[in-house]
Design an enzyme around this catalytic site. Structure first.
Site, short mmCIF file in Angstrom:
data_model
loop_
_atom_site.label_atom_id
_atom_site.label_comp_id
_atom_site.label_asym_id
_atom_site.label_seq_id
_atom_site.Cartn_x
_atom_site.Cartn_y
_atom_site.Cartn_z
N GLY A 83 44.76 40.59 53.24
CA GLY A 83 45.11 40.61 51.82
C GLY A 83 44.27 41.65 51.11
N GLY A 84 44.36 41.64 49.79
CA GLY A 84 43.60 42.61 49.03
C GLY A 84 43.74 42.39 47.55
N VAL A 90 40.91 43.16 52.73
CA VAL A 90 40.20 42.27 53.65
C VAL A 90 40.92 42.31 54.99
CG1 VAL A 90 39.50 39.90 54.13
CG2 VAL A 90 39.40 40.77 51.81
N LYS A 113 35.55 42.19 54.24
CA LYS A 113 35.97 42.55 52.88
C LYS A 113 35.43 43.94 52.53
CE LYS A 113 35.53 40.75 48.12
NZ LYS A 113 34.92 39.64 47.33
N ASP A 209 33.90 31.90 38.07
CA ASP A 209 35.28 32.29 38.38
C ASP A 209 35.92 31.27 39.31
OD1 ASP A 209 37.47 33.94 38.02
OD2 ASP A 209 36.95 35.28 39.67
#
Length: 408
Positions: A83-84, A90, A113, A209
């Site tokens: 993903g990213g 990553v 990552k 977060d």
């Protein structure tokens, strides 16, 4: 890690739409001077980063070379991408050699990552925050940082691989099986323990977060907090809050933080309430595809959380009524208290952990066949192998309906 890295938001998307701008004109010389000093103090070369990490680390992190990471990820092959987002990409990788004193009998899966050439102050600070915080802190409900790479312009982090990915991907997926009530409460419990640990650390930490995409799951659905790029040292002594730039994710950030920039442990508690509500309803905190009045989950659901009967109408229908009603009502009330607009009236994370503990299913209970499925299986087993007459089939259908109604 796993499918966990599928939705990382660019930095500008993290800032609330209601956040106050921080143009240079609005900043006092004192703030500007402080900002410059922070930039100057940040370690920027491999030796400085390693010295800082070694001085404060509780966990033995490994400093990887970029060449080693190319071998681990098969030269960052595209089919290894997990993903990213705004930070970069990553990759899934495999460590085949021993890690210092730790033997690796078989290839160890990891998530790599890679920060995409963002060497700005903010980009480097977020990368460094993860190295420092996850180097200092160790807990079963925090993702394990194995190592890092700080070589030339490369900024890379290497984590343990989380096989089931993020809570976001599991909860809102149209492909994966729906999460059971027991698993949802297990996730909430684990995430709460992670936040409580941060808040009660020797040097308190505010996560800042907290959201479903930052909670990762291992094969057994154990929840771990990841992505500490926005984490902040909490208030100490007689201070009630820390003042900071307004960053986070819209839909999860506490209203008082958005308005003032004052960050407290209660800010994380509010975000936890949002996630708990998402687990209860199966809905995203913000969903533009829904009718206007239902697009903001908090605005829509909050008035119903105290109503013992009405709250059952907003429970995720994908669970097919397979949940203990009283436990749902207790979880709903907990979410209601977490979402209190008065931060001082919100519970502490330690109290939230204590409230969630009685809602946990035992391992045996989690493996039990849900009552509706069990009833259907029983009825099917009772059917003659040579079939049933039409009237008998209808009778069985009515029995199934009755069982479902009773279970709900």
């Amino acid at each position: 890690m796993g499918n966990c890295w599928c939705r990382f938001e660019p930095l500008n998307h993290r800032v609330s739409a209601n956040a106050k701008s921080e143009s240079p004109k609005e900043q006092s010389p004192t703030v500007e001077d402080k900002h410059i000093k922070e930039v100057q103090k940040l370690p920027s070369n491999p030796k400085e980063v390693e010295d800082l990490r070694r001085d404060s680390a509780a966990n033995p992190l490994i400093a990887f070379t970029y060449e080693e990471l190319k071998n681990i990820t098969s030269n960052f092959r595209q089919d290894r991408v997990l993903g990213g987002g705004g930070f970069g990409s990553v990759y899934k990788g495999f460590i085949k050699e021993d890690l210092g004193d730790q033997e690796v009998p078989e290839p160890l899966p990891v998530a790599v990552k890679v920060h995409d050439g963002d060497n700005s102050f903010q980009g480097h600070r977020e990368w460094l925050a993860e190295v420092i915080f996850l180097g200092q802190l160790s807990h079963p409900n925090l993702v394990k940082l194995i190592g890092y790479c700080c070589e030339d312009n490369h900024r890379v982090l290497i984590y343990e691989y989380m096989a089931r990915g993020s809570v976001e991907n599991n909860l809102f997926s149209r492909v994966l099986l729906p999460l059971s009530w027991a698993i949802r409460m297990k996730i909430a419990f684990g995430a709460a323990k992670g936040l409580a640990f941060l808040h009660e650390a020797k040097k308190p930490v505010i996560y800042r977060d907290f959201k479903t995409s930052n909670i990762l799951l291992d094969m057994d659905y154990n929840a771990k907090l990841s992505d500490f790029g926005l984490a902040k040292d909490g208030p100490v002594g007689d201070k009630s809050h820390v003042s900071t730039r307004i960053m986070g994710t819209y839909g999860y950030a506490a209203p008082e933080y958005i308005m003032t920039g004052h960050l407290t442990p209660g800010s994380d508690v509010y975000s936890f309430g949002v996630v708990l509500l998402e687990l209860l309803t199966g809905r995203k905190s913000l969903d533009k595809s829904r009718p206007t009045r239902e697009q903001n989950l908090i605005d829509w659901a909050l008035p119903l959380l105290k109503e013992k009967k009405k709250v059952l109408n907003i429970v995720d229908p994908k669970m097919n009524c397979e949940y203990p009603v009283k436990a749902v009502q207790k979880a709903a009330m907990l979410a209601y208290h977490c979402l209190n607009r008065n931060p001082k009236a919100r519970p502490l994370m330690r109290d939230i952990v204590d409230s969630l503990e009685p809602l946990q299913a035992t391992e045996e209970e989690a493996l039990l066949v849900p009552p509706v499925q069990k009833a259907v299986i029983t009825i099917i087993d009772e059917m003659p192998k040579n079939g049933l007459k039409k009237v008998e089939e209808l009778k069985k259908v009515e029995e199934v309906k009755k069982v479902i109604e009773d279970a709900c």
